[in-house]
Design a protein around this motif. Structure first.
Motif, PDB file in Angstrom:
ATOM      1  N   ARG A   1       3.908   3.869  -7.783  1.00 48.78           N
ATOM      2  CA  ARG A   1       3.358   4.315  -9.053  1.00 48.78           C
ATOM      3  C   ARG A   1       2.067   5.054  -8.771  1.00 48.78           C
ATOM      4  O   ARG A   1       1.469   4.930  -7.703  1.00 48.78           O
ATOM      5  N   THR A   2       1.623   5.851  -9.724  1.00 47.14           N
ATOM      6  CA  THR A   2       0.372   6.581  -9.560  1.00 47.14           C
ATOM      7  C   THR A   2      -0.785   5.599  -9.450  1.00 47.14           C
ATOM      8  O   THR A   2      -0.932   4.702 -10.284  1.00 47.14           O
ATOM      9  N   SER A   3      -1.590   5.750  -8.401  1.00 45.15           N
ATOM     10  CA  SER A   3      -2.687   4.822  -8.147  1.00 45.15           C
ATOM     11  C   SER A   3      -3.656   5.454  -7.173  1.00 45.15           C
ATOM     12  O   SER A   3      -3.318   6.420  -6.470  1.00 45.15           O
ATOM     13  N   PRO A   4      -4.893   4.959  -7.099  1.00 44.80           N
ATOM     14  CA  PRO A   4      -5.830   5.462  -6.100  1.00 44.80           C
ATOM     15  C   PRO A   4      -5.311   5.155  -4.691  1.00 44.80           C
ATOM     16  O   PRO A   4      -4.566   4.185  -4.484  1.00 44.80           O
ATOM     17  N   GLY A   5      -5.721   5.969  -3.711  1.00 43.15           N
ATOM     18  CA  GLY A   5      -5.269   5.709  -2.347  1.00 43.15           C
ATOM     19  C   GLY A   5      -5.879   6.671  -1.361  1.00 43.15           C
ATOM     20  O   GLY A   5      -6.186   7.822  -1.689  1.00 43.15           O
ATOM     21  N   GLY A   6      -6.028   6.204  -0.135  1.00 36.14           N
ATOM     22  CA  GLY A   6      -6.640   7.017   0.914  1.00 36.14           C
ATOM     23  C   GLY A   6      -5.702   7.374   2.045  1.00 36.14           C
ATOM     24  O   GLY A   6      -6.138   7.846   3.090  1.00 36.14           O
ATOM     25  N   TRP A   7      -4.395   7.149   1.862  1.00 38.74           N
ATOM     26  CA  TRP A   7      -3.452   7.478   2.917  1.00 38.74           C
ATOM     27  C   TRP A   7      -3.234   9.000   2.994  1.00 38.74           C
ATOM     28  O   TRP A   7      -3.465   9.727   2.021  1.00 38.74           O
ATOM     29  N   GLN A   8      -2.747   9.462   4.135  1.00 42.69           N
ATOM     30  CA  GLN A   8      -2.455  10.884   4.353  1.00 42.69           C
ATOM     31  C   GLN A   8      -1.062  11.186   3.803  1.00 42.69           C
ATOM     32  O   GLN A   8      -0.079  10.539   4.164  1.00 42.69           O
ATOM     33  N   LEU A   9      -0.985  12.202   2.926  1.00 45.48           N
ATOM     34  CA  LEU A   9       0.268  12.504   2.231  1.00 45.48           C
ATOM     35  C   LEU A   9       1.111  13.500   3.027  1.00 45.48           C
ATOM     36  O   LEU A   9       0.651  14.596   3.359  1.00 45.48           O
ATOM     37  N   LEU A  10       2.360  13.095   3.317  1.00 45.47           N
ATOM     38  CA  LEU A  10       3.289  13.974   4.041  1.00 45.47           C
ATOM     39  C   LEU A  10       4.291  14.650   3.123  1.00 45.47           C
ATOM     40  O   LEU A  10       4.827  15.707   3.461  1.00 45.47           O
ATOM     41  N   GLY A  11       4.602  14.042   1.973  1.00 48.26           N
ATOM     42  CA  GLY A  11       5.603  14.622   1.094  1.00 48.26           C
ATOM     43  C   GLY A  11       5.832  13.752  -0.116  1.00 48.26           C
ATOM     44  O   GLY A  11       4.993  12.918  -0.471  1.00 48.26           O
ATOM     45  N   HIS A  12       6.989  13.951  -0.761  1.00 45.98           N
ATOM     46  CA  HIS A  12       7.300  13.136  -1.930  1.00 45.98           C
ATOM     47  C   HIS A  12       8.795  12.865  -1.981  1.00 45.98           C
ATOM     48  O   HIS A  12       9.600  13.570  -1.363  1.00 45.98           O
ATOM     49  N   THR A  13       9.150  11.810  -2.707  1.00 47.07           N
ATOM     50  CA  THR A  13      10.541  11.439  -2.900  1.00 47.07           C
ATOM     51  C   THR A  13      10.790  11.155  -4.370  1.00 47.07           C
ATOM     52  O   THR A  13       9.880  10.748  -5.104  1.00 47.07           O
ATOM     53  N   ASP A  14      12.027  11.371  -4.790  1.00 47.55           N
ATOM     54  CA  ASP A  14      12.424  11.004  -6.146  1.00 47.55           C
ATOM     55  C   ASP A  14      13.018   9.600  -6.192  1.00 47.55           C
ATOM     56  O   ASP A  14      13.427   9.142  -7.262  1.00 47.55           O
ATOM     57  N   ALA A  15      13.087   8.924  -5.058  1.00 46.10           N
ATOM     58  CA  ALA A  15      13.588   7.551  -5.043  1.00 46.10           C
ATOM     59  C   ALA A  15      12.638   6.652  -5.835  1.00 46.10           C
ATOM     60  O   ALA A  15      11.415   6.744  -5.697  1.00 46.10           O
TER      61      ALA A  15
ATOM     62  N   ARG B   1      -8.278   9.540  -2.630  1.00 47.91           N
ATOM     63  CA  ARG B   1      -7.935  10.211  -3.882  1.00 47.91           C
ATOM     64  C   ARG B   1      -8.004   9.212  -5.037  1.00 47.91           C
ATOM     65  O   ARG B   1      -7.655   8.047  -4.875  1.00 47.91           O
ATOM     66  N   THR B   2      -8.423   9.698  -6.173  1.00 48.47           N
ATOM     67  CA  THR B   2      -8.471   8.819  -7.349  1.00 48.47           C
ATOM     68  C   THR B   2      -7.090   8.580  -7.928  1.00 48.47           C
ATOM     69  O   THR B   2      -6.875   7.592  -8.630  1.00 48.47           O
ATOM     70  N   ALA B   3      -6.142   9.481  -7.642  1.00 53.42           N
ATOM     71  CA  ALA B   3      -4.784   9.308  -8.158  1.00 53.42           C
ATOM     72  C   ALA B   3      -3.790   9.914  -7.180  1.00 53.42           C
ATOM     73  O   ALA B   3      -3.705  11.141  -7.052  1.00 53.42           O
ATOM     74  N   VAL B   4      -3.063   9.060  -6.494  1.00 52.14           N
ATOM     75  CA  VAL B   4      -1.942   9.498  -5.657  1.00 52.14           C
ATOM     76  C   VAL B   4      -0.685   9.396  -6.516  1.00 52.14           C
ATOM     77  O   VAL B   4      -0.422   8.354  -7.119  1.00 52.14           O
ATOM     78  N   PRO B   5       0.115  10.459  -6.600  1.00 50.21           N
ATOM     79  CA  PRO B   5       1.266  10.417  -7.525  1.00 50.21           C
ATOM     80  C   PRO B   5       2.342   9.450  -7.079  1.00 50.21           C
ATOM     81  O   PRO B   5       2.513   9.171  -5.888  1.00 50.21           O
ATOM     82  N   ALA B   6       3.066   8.919  -8.045  1.00 48.10           N
ATOM     83  CA  ALA B   6       4.216   8.069  -7.746  1.00 48.10           C
ATOM     84  C   ALA B   6       5.205   8.853  -6.902  1.00 48.10           C
ATOM     85  O   ALA B   6       5.438  10.040  -7.129  1.00 48.10           O
ATOM     86  N   GLY B   7       5.795   8.188  -5.909  1.00 45.33           N
ATOM     87  CA  GLY B   7       6.755   8.834  -5.035  1.00 45.33           C
ATOM     88  C   GLY B   7       6.143   9.521  -3.838  1.00 45.33           C
ATOM     89  O   GLY B   7       6.877  10.068  -3.003  1.00 45.33           O
ATOM     90  N   ALA B   8       4.813   9.498  -3.705  1.00 45.69           N
ATOM     91  CA  ALA B   8       4.171  10.121  -2.550  1.00 45.69           C
ATOM     92  C   ALA B   8       4.535   9.356  -1.281  1.00 45.69           C
ATOM     93  O   ALA B   8       4.450   8.134  -1.229  1.00 45.69           O
ATOM     94  N   VAL B   9       4.941  10.097  -0.250  1.00 40.26           N
ATOM     95  CA  VAL B   9       5.255   9.524   1.057  1.00 40.26           C
ATOM     96  C   VAL B   9       4.039   9.745   1.947  1.00 40.26           C
ATOM     97  O   VAL B   9       3.572  10.879   2.101  1.00 40.26           O
ATOM     98  N   ALA B  10       3.506   8.666   2.511  1.00 37.82           N
ATOM     99  CA  ALA B  10       2.211   8.755   3.158  1.00 37.82           C
ATOM    100  C   ALA B  10       2.175   7.923   4.430  1.00 37.82           C
ATOM    101  O   ALA B  10       3.017   7.050   4.660  1.00 37.82           O
ATOM    102  N   VAL B  11       1.170   8.219   5.276  1.00 37.65           N
ATOM    103  CA  VAL B  11       0.957   7.474   6.512  1.00 37.65           C
ATOM    104  C   VAL B  11      -0.521   7.130   6.632  1.00 37.65           C
ATOM    105  O   VAL B  11      -1.393   7.835   6.117  1.00 37.65           O
ATOM    106  N   ALA B  12      -0.795   6.024   7.330  1.00 37.65           N
ATOM    107  CA  ALA B  12      -2.161   5.609   7.647  1.00 37.65           C
ATOM    108  C   ALA B  12      -2.075   4.643   8.812  1.00 37.65           C
ATOM    109  O   ALA B  12      -1.199   3.761   8.829  1.00 37.65           O
ATOM    110  N   GLY B  13      -2.982   4.774   9.779  1.00 41.34           N
ATOM    111  CA  GLY B  13      -2.867   3.973  10.981  1.00 41.34           C
ATOM    112  C   GLY B  13      -1.529   4.259  11.635  1.00 41.34           C
ATOM    113  O   GLY B  13      -1.145   5.412  11.840  1.00 41.34           O
ATOM    114  N   GLN B  14      -0.782   3.213  11.936  1.00 38.68           N
ATOM    115  CA  GLN B  14       0.548   3.364  12.515  1.00 38.68           C
ATOM    116  C   GLN B  14       1.646   3.073  11.504  1.00 38.68           C
ATOM    117  O   GLN B  14       2.805   2.889  11.876  1.00 38.68           O
ATOM    118  N   LEU B  15       1.286   3.044  10.219  1.00 34.99           N
ATOM    119  CA  LEU B  15       2.216   2.645   9.166  1.00 34.99           C
ATOM    120  C   LEU B  15       2.608   3.814   8.276  1.00 34.99           C
ATOM    121  O   LEU B  15       1.899   4.830   8.194  1.00 34.99           O
TER     122      LEU B  15
END
Length: 555
Positions: A175-189, A155-169
Motif C-alpha cells: 500500500r502507499t506508505s513512506p519508505g526509503g528503499w530503492q525503487l526498481l519498478g512496479h507490479t499490478d499484483a 520518500r514520504t509516499a512510495v506507491p502501492a505495488g512498488a518493487v524495491a530493494v534495500a541492503g540485500q533484501l
C-alpha cells in the motif's frame, strides 16, 4: 517427533527471554531462521501461540510461562526437518522495471541499468519474514545480487505495488506508505487482499520469482491498487431507517477518540498483522462480565471521557477501566449518575455521557448482547497501525446490538454484580510501578543501564497512543548503549521497552509494530500490561526488575 532434537549434534542456539511467555531464538544464518520457522510452523511446541521470523532471530510466543520454559531447551537444540524448508509455494510477480532508482542502484553496484534488472530477475528469492505493514514480506536470497543502502532521504509516499530493494533484501510495497528503499519498478499484483482465502500473496517460506514484463503490455492498465477497502478502517455511515430503529445505540458525541475493540487477532505476525485488540484487556473483559457477555464480545474503548450514547430500545451497559463515572439524561432532561464497574439500564431515548476519568486513561463500555461490526481476520478490533477494523466512532453513527435478547439463547449469563477496581489507576502527577523482565537486549546497556532504568522515575509524555507510550528521562538521564552498531529487526511483543538512539524508552502497547529495529532492554510483566495501557500523559513510571524465567524444562 522426527527432527525435534539432535542431542550433541551441534551447539544449542542461544535463547533470550522476552517477558515471561516468549523467547527469541538466535540463529546462525537467515537459512537457519527459515528452517527453524518452517519446522515450528509444521510441528508446533506445546502451548505455542505464534512463531515470527526476522533477519537473524525467531520469536516464539506461548500461552503460558510454563509452556515457554518447557519449549526453550527443545527449540535451542532443534534439528529442523529438511522437508519443512521446502514446503512453501512458488509465486511469480510480474514487474515493469521502470523504477526511479534503477540507475542509482547501478551506480552503487557498478552495474549497468540492464544488468541491475537482469540480476534482480535471475536471483532465486524467498519470502523470509513479514513486518512493517500487512502483506509486506522481506525477500532474501542465498546469493544476494547486490547490497545497496536505503535512500538518504526517505520518500514520504512510495506507491502501492512498488518493487524495491534495500541492503540485500527485496520487497513489494502492499500500500502507499513512506519508505526509503530503492525503487526498481512496479507490479499490478495485489500483495494484500482480505477477499482472498489467504490475504497475503506471499508468506514466509514461499519462493519468489520476479518476472519482467514490457511496459507496453500494461500500458493503460490501472495502477497497482491500494489495499482493498476491507484493509482500511471501515468508515462510519449514516444509518438508514432500518438500522436507526434496530436495538442498539446511536453516537451522540464520539468524545476525544473512541474505537470498537475486542480481544484482537493473535497469531498473524508473519503477515505483518499485530494482535491489536483492547489496550487494557482485563478492563474489556470486566466490562463484558458485568453485562453478562462472553469475554470476547466487542466493547467501546474511549479516551478521557466525552463519549455520549443514546439508547435505541432498552439496554444494559457498564463502565470499566479508568476511574470514570457517567451521567444518564432522559428525554425530559432529568439526569442521574452511574457508577463505574456496576451494570445499569439505559432506557430507550436516554443518553449516557462518560465523564472525564479522575485516574487512568481508557474507559471501556460494555453493552449486554455485544456490539455488531464486520469481522476482519476474525476480529472486530480496530488496529490503528495497520488500518484494520472499524473506523473511530463519529456523531450520528448507529451501533447495532449483536444479540437479540428477547430470543431464547443457550448459555445466557446473568448480569454481574458490582465489582471492585482491577487495580489502582495512575493519575497525572502520580507514580505507577511496573514490573519489567530484563531482555532480550539488556546487554546493549549493561548492568548500569538496568540500574538507570530502575533508579529513576520516567515521565509519560504527550506522545502516547495505542502504538506505544514514549517516556522521558528524569534526573539520571536517558539510557546509554555500551554497544555500537545497529540491531537487525526482530519480533516485538506488547510491553516491550524499545530504546531508540535518544535513550528514552518507548513502551509498546496493543498496536505496536510486528518487528522493531531498536534494542529492547526489558518487557513489562504480563500482569502489569493493563496498568501500562492506563498511563495518562503527565503520570510517572517507576520500573522494578522481575526475574527472568528459567530456561530449564518443566515437568
Amino acid at each position: 517427533m522426527s527432527g525435534t532434537q539432535a542431542p550433541g549434534a551441534a551447539t544449542p542456539r542461544p535463547i533470550r527471554a522476552v517477558g515471561t511467555q516468549a523467547f527469541l531464538v538466535e540463529c546462525a544464518s537467515l537459512a537457519d531462521v527459515m528452517a527453524v520457522h518452517a519446522h515450528l510452523v509444521a510441528h508446533p511446541e506445546r502451548g505455542q501461540r505464534q512463531v515470527l521470523s526476522a533477519a537473524r532471530t525467531v520469536l516464539v510466543t506461548f500461552t503460558s510461562q510454563a509452556a515457554a520454559q518447557h519449549a526453550a531447551p527443545r527449540v535451542a537444540a532443534l534439528d529442523p526437518d529438511a522437508q519443512d524448508r521446502d514446503a512453501g509455494r512458488t509465486v511469480e510477480i510480474p514487474v515493469v522495471y521502470d523504477g526511479e532508482d534503477v540507475a542509482e542502484v547501478g551506480r552503487l553496484t557498478g552495474l549497468s541499468p540492464e544488468a541491475v534488472v537482469r540480476a534482480h530477475v535471475e536471483t532465486d528469492w524467498f519470502a523470509a519474514f513479514g513486518g512493517f505493514a500487512p502483506g509486506f514480506l522481506y525477500c532474501a536470497a542465498e546469493a544476494p545480487p547486490f547490497d545497496v543502502p536505503r535512500r538518504d532521504s526517505p520518500r514520504t509516499a512510495v506507491p502501492a505495488g512498488a518493487v524495491a530493494v534495500a541492503g540485500q533484501l527485496s520487497a513489494v510495497y502492499p500500500r502507499t506508505s513512506p519508505g526509503g528503499w530503492q525503487l526498481l519498478g512496479h507490479t499490478d499484483a495485489v500483495m494484500w487482499d482480505l477477499g482472498r482465502e489467504r490475504p497475503a500473496l506471499l508468506e514466509p517460506g514461499d519462493r519468489v520469482r520476479y518476472v519482467p514484463v514490457r511496459a507496453e503490455a500494461v500500458r493503460g492498465a490501472a495502477p497497482a491498487a491500494e489495499a482493498p477497502a476491507e484493509d482500511t478502517l471501515v468508515a462510519a455511515h449514516t444509518p438508514d431507517a432500518g438500522e436507526a430503529s434496530a436495538p442498539g445505540l446511536t453516537v451522540a458525541d464520539p468524545g476525544l477518540f473512541t474505537l470498537l475493540q475486542d480481544l484482537g487477532r493473535p497469531g498473524l505476525g508473519d503477515l505483518g498483522v499485530v494482535a491489536s485488540g483492547a489496550a487494557d484487556r482485563d478492563a474489556a473483559r470486566q466490562a463484558n462480565r458485568l453485562v453478562g457477555n462472553a469475554s470476547g464480545e466487542a466493547v467501546l474503548e474511549t479516551v478521557l471521557g466525552g463519549l455520549a450514547l443514546t439508547a435505541r430500545g432498552d439496554q444494559v451497559l457498564a463502565l470499566a477501566g479508568a476511574e470514570a463515572t457517567g451521567v444518564v439524561t432522559g428525554p425530559g432532561g432529568v439526569a442521574r449518575p452511574v457508577s463505574p464497574r456496576t451494570p445499569f439500564p439505559l432506557l430507550d431515548g436516554e443518553t449516557l455521557t462518560v465523564q472525564e476519568p479522575t485516574a487512568g486513561l481508557r474507559v471501556y463500555v460494555g453493552v449486554r448482547g455485544g456490539l455488531e461490526a464486520p469481522r476482519t481476520l476474525g476480529s472486530r478490533a480496530t488496529d490503528t497501525l495497520s488500518g484494520l477494523g472499524p473506523a473511530p466512532l463519529t456523531a450520528g453513527q448507529a451501533l447495532a446490538r449483536r444479540a437479540d435478547l428477547d430470543a431464547p439463547r443457550a448459555g445466557v449469563v446473568p448480569v454481574g454484580d458490582p465489582e471492585a477496581p482491577l487495580r489502582p489507576m495512575p493519575a497525572p502527577g502520580g507514580t505507577a510501578v511496573l514490573r519489567v523482565v530484563p531482555g532480550p537486549r539488556d546487554d546493549w546497556f549493561g548492568p548500569a543501564g538496568l540500574e538507570r532504568l530502575t533508579a529513576q522515575e520516567w515521565a509519560v509524555s504527550q506522545q502516547t497512543d495505542r502504538i506505544g507510550v514514549r517516556l522521558t528521562a528524569g534526573e539520571a538521564g536517558p539510557l546509554e548503549r555500551i554497544r555500537t552498531g545497529e540491531l537487525a529487526s526482530e519480533g516485538a511483543v506488547r510491553g516491550a521497552l524499545q530504546v531508540p538512539p535518544s535513550g528514552e524508552p518507548v513502551l509498546f502497547l496493543a498496536d505496536h509494530p510486528v518487528t522493531g529495529g531498536y534494542p529492547v532492554i526489558g518487557v513489562v510483566a504480563r500482569a502489569d500490561l493493563g496498568l501500562a495501557a492506563q498511563l495518562p500523559p503527565g503520570a510517572r513510571v517507576r520500573f522494578v526488575l522481575h526475574p527472568q524465567p528459567s530456561q530449564e524444562p518443566t515437568a
